[in-house]
Design a protein around this motif. Structure first.
Motif, PDB file in Angstrom:
ATOM      1  N   GLY A   1      13.427  -3.500   3.728  1.00 51.05           N
ATOM      2  CA  GLY A   1      13.892  -4.747   4.321  1.00 51.05           C
ATOM      3  C   GLY A   1      13.076  -5.197   5.518  1.00 51.05           C
ATOM      4  N   ASN A   2      13.136  -6.495   5.741  1.00 48.71           N
ATOM      5  CA  ASN A   2      12.643  -7.099   6.978  1.00 48.71           C
ATOM      6  C   ASN A   2      13.881  -7.174   7.867  1.00 48.71           C
ATOM      7  OD1 ASN A   2      11.570  -8.706   9.013  1.00 48.71           O
ATOM      8  ND2 ASN A   2      11.544 -10.573   7.765  1.00 48.71           N
ATOM      9  N   LEU A   3      14.071  -6.171   8.724  1.00 48.76           N
ATOM     10  CA  LEU A   3      15.335  -6.010   9.439  1.00 48.76           C
ATOM     11  C   LEU A   3      15.431  -6.935  10.646  1.00 48.76           C
ATOM     12  CD1 LEU A   3      15.677  -2.095   9.444  1.00 48.76           C
ATOM     13  CD2 LEU A   3      16.274  -3.730   7.632  1.00 48.76           C
TER      14      LEU A   3
ATOM     15  N   SER B   1      16.692   8.642   0.635  1.00 49.01           N
ATOM     16  CA  SER B   1      15.484   9.468   0.558  1.00 49.01           C
ATOM     17  C   SER B   1      14.268   8.808   1.192  1.00 49.01           C
ATOM     18  CB  SER B   1      15.160   9.790  -0.901  1.00 49.01           C
ATOM     19  OG  SER B   1      16.179  10.564  -1.471  1.00 49.01           O
ATOM     20  N   GLU B   2      14.282   7.479   1.249  1.00 46.28           N
ATOM     21  CA  GLU B   2      13.110   6.765   1.745  1.00 46.28           C
ATOM     22  C   GLU B   2      13.535   5.436   2.347  1.00 46.28           C
ATOM     23  OE1 GLU B   2       8.857   4.919   0.073  1.00 46.28           O
ATOM     24  OE2 GLU B   2      10.240   5.889  -1.315  1.00 46.28           O
ATOM     25  N   VAL B   3      12.839   5.036   3.409  1.00 42.19           N
ATOM     26  CA  VAL B   3      13.062   3.728   4.029  1.00 42.19           C
ATOM     27  C   VAL B   3      11.688   3.114   4.308  1.00 42.19           C
ATOM     28  CG1 VAL B   3      14.085   2.436   5.946  1.00 42.19           C
ATOM     29  CG2 VAL B   3      15.152   4.586   5.187  1.00 42.19           C
ATOM     30  N   VAL B   4      11.489   1.883   3.868  1.00 42.24           N
ATOM     31  CA  VAL B   4      10.312   1.101   4.270  1.00 42.24           C
ATOM     32  C   VAL B   4      10.851  -0.181   4.883  1.00 42.24           C
ATOM     33  CG1 VAL B   4       8.324  -0.238   3.489  1.00 42.24           C
ATOM     34  CG2 VAL B   4       8.722   2.041   2.555  1.00 42.24           C
ATOM     35  N   CYS B   5      10.487  -0.441   6.132  1.00 45.50           N
ATOM     36  CA  CYS B   5      11.061  -1.622   6.785  1.00 45.50           C
ATOM     37  C   CYS B   5      10.110  -2.204   7.813  1.00 45.50           C
ATOM     38  CB  CYS B   5      12.401  -1.281   7.435  1.00 45.50           C
ATOM     39  SG  CYS B   5      12.275  -0.041   8.727  1.00 45.50           S
ATOM     40  N   MET B   6      10.328  -3.492   8.065  1.00 49.32           N
ATOM     41  CA  MET B   6       9.596  -4.193   9.116  1.00 49.32           C
ATOM     42  C   MET B   6      10.558  -4.470  10.258  1.00 49.32           C
ATOM     43  SD  MET B   6       7.043  -7.438   8.928  1.00 49.32           S
ATOM     44  CE  MET B   6       8.080  -8.441   7.888  1.00 49.32           C
ATOM     45  N   ILE B   7      10.167  -4.026  11.444  1.00 51.92           N
ATOM     46  CA  ILE B   7      10.980  -4.185  12.645  1.00 51.92           C
ATOM     47  C   ILE B   7      10.066  -4.582  13.805  1.00 51.92           C
ATOM     48  CG2 ILE B   7      12.862  -2.608  12.007  1.00 51.92           C
ATOM     49  CD1 ILE B   7      11.399  -0.369  13.431  1.00 51.92           C
TER      50      ILE B   7
ATOM     51  N   ALA C   1       9.207   0.118  16.230  1.00 51.20           N
ATOM     52  CA  ALA C   1       8.503   0.878  15.189  1.00 51.20           C
ATOM     53  C   ALA C   1       7.660   1.989  15.807  1.00 51.20           C
ATOM     54  CB  ALA C   1       7.634  -0.058  14.354  1.00 51.20           C
ATOM     55  N   GLU C   2       6.977   1.667  16.906  1.00 54.64           N
ATOM     56  CA  GLU C   2       6.148   2.666  17.595  1.00 54.64           C
ATOM     57  C   GLU C   2       7.026   3.742  18.224  1.00 54.64           C
ATOM     58  OE1 GLU C   2       2.254  -0.040  18.774  1.00 54.64           O
ATOM     59  OE2 GLU C   2       3.937   0.061  20.177  1.00 54.64           O
TER      60      GLU C   2
ATOM     61  N   VAL D   1       5.472  -2.236  10.425  1.00 53.80           N
ATOM     62  CA  VAL D   1       6.062  -1.706   9.192  1.00 53.80           C
ATOM     63  C   VAL D   1       5.961  -0.185   9.231  1.00 53.80           C
ATOM     64  CG1 VAL D   1       5.920  -1.639   6.667  1.00 53.80           C
ATOM     65  CG2 VAL D   1       5.488  -3.785   7.901  1.00 53.80           C
ATOM     66  N   ILE D   2       7.087   0.483   9.014  1.00 55.42           N
ATOM     67  CA  ILE D   2       7.114   1.947   9.028  1.00 55.42           C
ATOM     68  C   ILE D   2       7.729   2.473   7.733  1.00 55.42           C
ATOM     69  CG2 ILE D   2       7.177   2.227  11.539  1.00 55.42           C
ATOM     70  CD1 ILE D   2      10.202   2.661  11.329  1.00 55.42           C
ATOM     71  N   ARG D   3       7.415   3.732   7.443  1.00 58.82           N
ATOM     72  CA  ARG D   3       7.995   4.395   6.267  1.00 58.82           C
ATOM     73  C   ARG D   3       8.625   5.716   6.708  1.00 58.82           C
ATOM     74  NH1 ARG D   3       3.864   4.479   2.122  1.00 58.82           N
ATOM     75  NH2 ARG D   3       2.883   6.137   3.324  1.00 58.82           N
ATOM     76  N   LEU D   4       9.861   5.925   6.297  1.00 54.66           N
ATOM     77  CA  LEU D   4      10.577   7.167   6.573  1.00 54.66           C
ATOM     78  C   LEU D   4      10.794   7.892   5.247  1.00 54.66           C
ATOM     79  CD1 LEU D   4      11.641   4.846   8.649  1.00 54.66           C
ATOM     80  CD2 LEU D   4      13.391   6.518   9.229  1.00 54.66           C
ATOM     81  N   ILE D   5      10.404   9.147   5.189  1.00 47.81           N
ATOM     82  CA  ILE D   5      10.626   9.978   3.999  1.00 47.81           C
ATOM     83  C   ILE D   5      11.504  11.158   4.409  1.00 47.81           C
ATOM     84  CG2 ILE D   5       9.563  11.441   2.223  1.00 47.81           C
ATOM     85  CD1 ILE D   5       8.876   8.539   1.814  1.00 47.81           C
ATOM     86  N   ARG D   6      12.598  11.344   3.687  1.00 48.49           N
ATOM     87  CA  ARG D   6      13.546  12.424   4.014  1.00 48.49           C
ATOM     88  C   ARG D   6      12.840  13.772   3.940  1.00 48.49           C
ATOM     89  NH1 ARG D   6      16.835  15.369   5.932  1.00 48.49           N
ATOM     90  NH2 ARG D   6      19.055  15.551   5.421  1.00 48.49           N
ATOM     91  N   ASN D   7      12.994  14.579   5.002  1.00 46.25           N
ATOM     92  CA  ASN D   7      12.401  15.919   4.984  1.00 46.25           C
ATOM     93  C   ASN D   7      13.367  16.901   4.319  1.00 46.25           C
ATOM     94  OD1 ASN D   7      14.333  16.619   6.923  1.00 46.25           O
ATOM     95  ND2 ASN D   7      12.941  16.312   8.650  1.00 46.25           N
ATOM     96  N   ASP D   8      13.085  18.194   4.417  1.00 41.43           N
ATOM     97  CA  ASP D   8      13.926  19.172   3.720  1.00 41.43           C
ATOM     98  C   ASP D   8      15.001  19.792   4.618  1.00 41.43           C
ATOM     99  OD1 ASP D   8      12.291  20.669   5.315  1.00 41.43           O
ATOM    100  OD2 ASP D   8      11.369  21.841   3.699  1.00 41.43           O
ATOM    101  N   VAL D   9      15.236  19.200   5.793  1.00 42.55           N
ATOM    102  CA  VAL D   9      16.271  19.709   6.696  1.00 42.55           C
ATOM    103  C   VAL D   9      17.634  19.149   6.266  1.00 42.55           C
ATOM    104  CG1 VAL D   9      17.116  19.758   9.073  1.00 42.55           C
ATOM    105  CG2 VAL D   9      14.654  19.893   8.626  1.00 42.55           C
ATOM    106  N   MET D  10      18.413  19.964   5.602  1.00 50.06           N
ATOM    107  CA  MET D  10      19.749  19.523   5.191  1.00 50.06           C
ATOM    108  C   MET D  10      20.721  19.600   6.354  1.00 50.06           C
ATOM    109  SD  MET D  10      19.067  18.532   2.276  1.00 50.06           S
ATOM    110  CE  MET D  10      20.698  17.983   1.811  1.00 50.06           C
TER     111      MET D  10
END
Length: 255
Positions: free
Chosen positions: A104-106, A126-132, A137-138, A183-192
């Motif tokens: 999303g363009n949040l 699991s994943e987020v791609v967004c423009m903020i 973002a930084e 624009v940033i991308r968040l990928i879920r890591n393996d920390v449950m």
């Protein structure tokens, strides 16, 4: 309805550059995910490119009635794929049995609230791609030691690997915002689950950054009764601590 007038109250800045929209959509990795939720589609500039990928099972969430009407009147996306709700107040992610990606363009004014909502559903998103806003973002993607590193940086980096992808200029929006976007991308890591009490972890992080210019010995003073403060960690300011060090700090309070 041929056009949606951007509403200042909703923080709407509609992206008009199709190349940038394509680049944002192309940034989705979609590793073993096909359910995608777009937040705030507006007039569907991202939606158009998302629909070109036939492997994507797309839903859009829109709180603005005019935008919802536009999407329906112009058959941008099938009606049963439009969720006319406020993402922050809804529990719509409970409706999906599979892992989802969010794009999303949040709206800048509520992007932090959206991220806190995503954190609630971190085991499903699991994943987020967004423009903020570029500054936010930084802040989210920066490592420890930076002056912009803060509460959201720590909480999101605890559960996601975060990458700053590219910067977007003000001129490609209607109306143009007063700041640049990122624009940033968040990928879920393996920390449950973190190796500490997660509620206490959040409290420690938030309390520490509420007085970020002070050392932890001073910023956490209200929580320190009965806690030995001889460890060198208490001489540091909060922006120096990694997620792992905040976990260590939280466990000192737990004892």
């Amino acid at each position: 309805m041929s056009y949606v007038r951007p509403k200042k109250s909703l923080g709407q800045h509609f992206l008009k550059d199709k190349n940038i929209a394509q680049n944002i959509v192309n940034s989705l990795l979609l590793d073993k995910i096909n359910t995608v939720v777009e937040i705030g589609p507006g007039m569907g500039v991202l939606t158009e490119f998302l629909l070109q990928n036939e492997t994507i099972d797309l839903f859009v969430v829109e709180v603005d009635r005019d935008s919802v009407k536009y999407l329906k009147d112009n058959s941008v996306i099938p009606e049963d794929r439009i969720i006319a709700e406020d993402f922050i107040k809804s529990d719509l992610l409970n409706k999906f049995s599979s892992q989802v990606a969010i794009i999303g363009n949040l709206p800048y004014n509520i992007s932090s609230q959206i991220f806190f909502k995503i954190l609630e559903y971190r085991n499903q998103v699991s994943e987020v791609v967004c423009m903020i806003q570029k500054e936010v973002a930084e802040r989210i993607s920066t490592p420890p030691g930076s002056k912009t590193y803060g509460i959201l940086s720590v909480l999101l980096q605890a559960y996601y690997n975060i990458e700053y992808l590219f910067t977007v200029n003000e001129t490609v929006f209607v109306p143009p915002p007063k700041v640049k976007s990122g624009v940033i991308r968040l990928i879920r890591n393996d920390v449950m689950k973190l190796d500490c009490n997660e509620d206490l972890f959040r409290k420690v992080v938030k309390t520490a950054f509420n007085q970020r210019r002070k050392t932890l010995r001073n910023s956490l003073k209200s929580m320190l009764e009965g806690v030995p403060t001889t460890d060198a960690i208490f001489e540091l300011r909060p922006e120096r601590l990694s997620v792992a060090e905040f976990v260590k700090l939280t466990n000192m309070f737990a004892k």
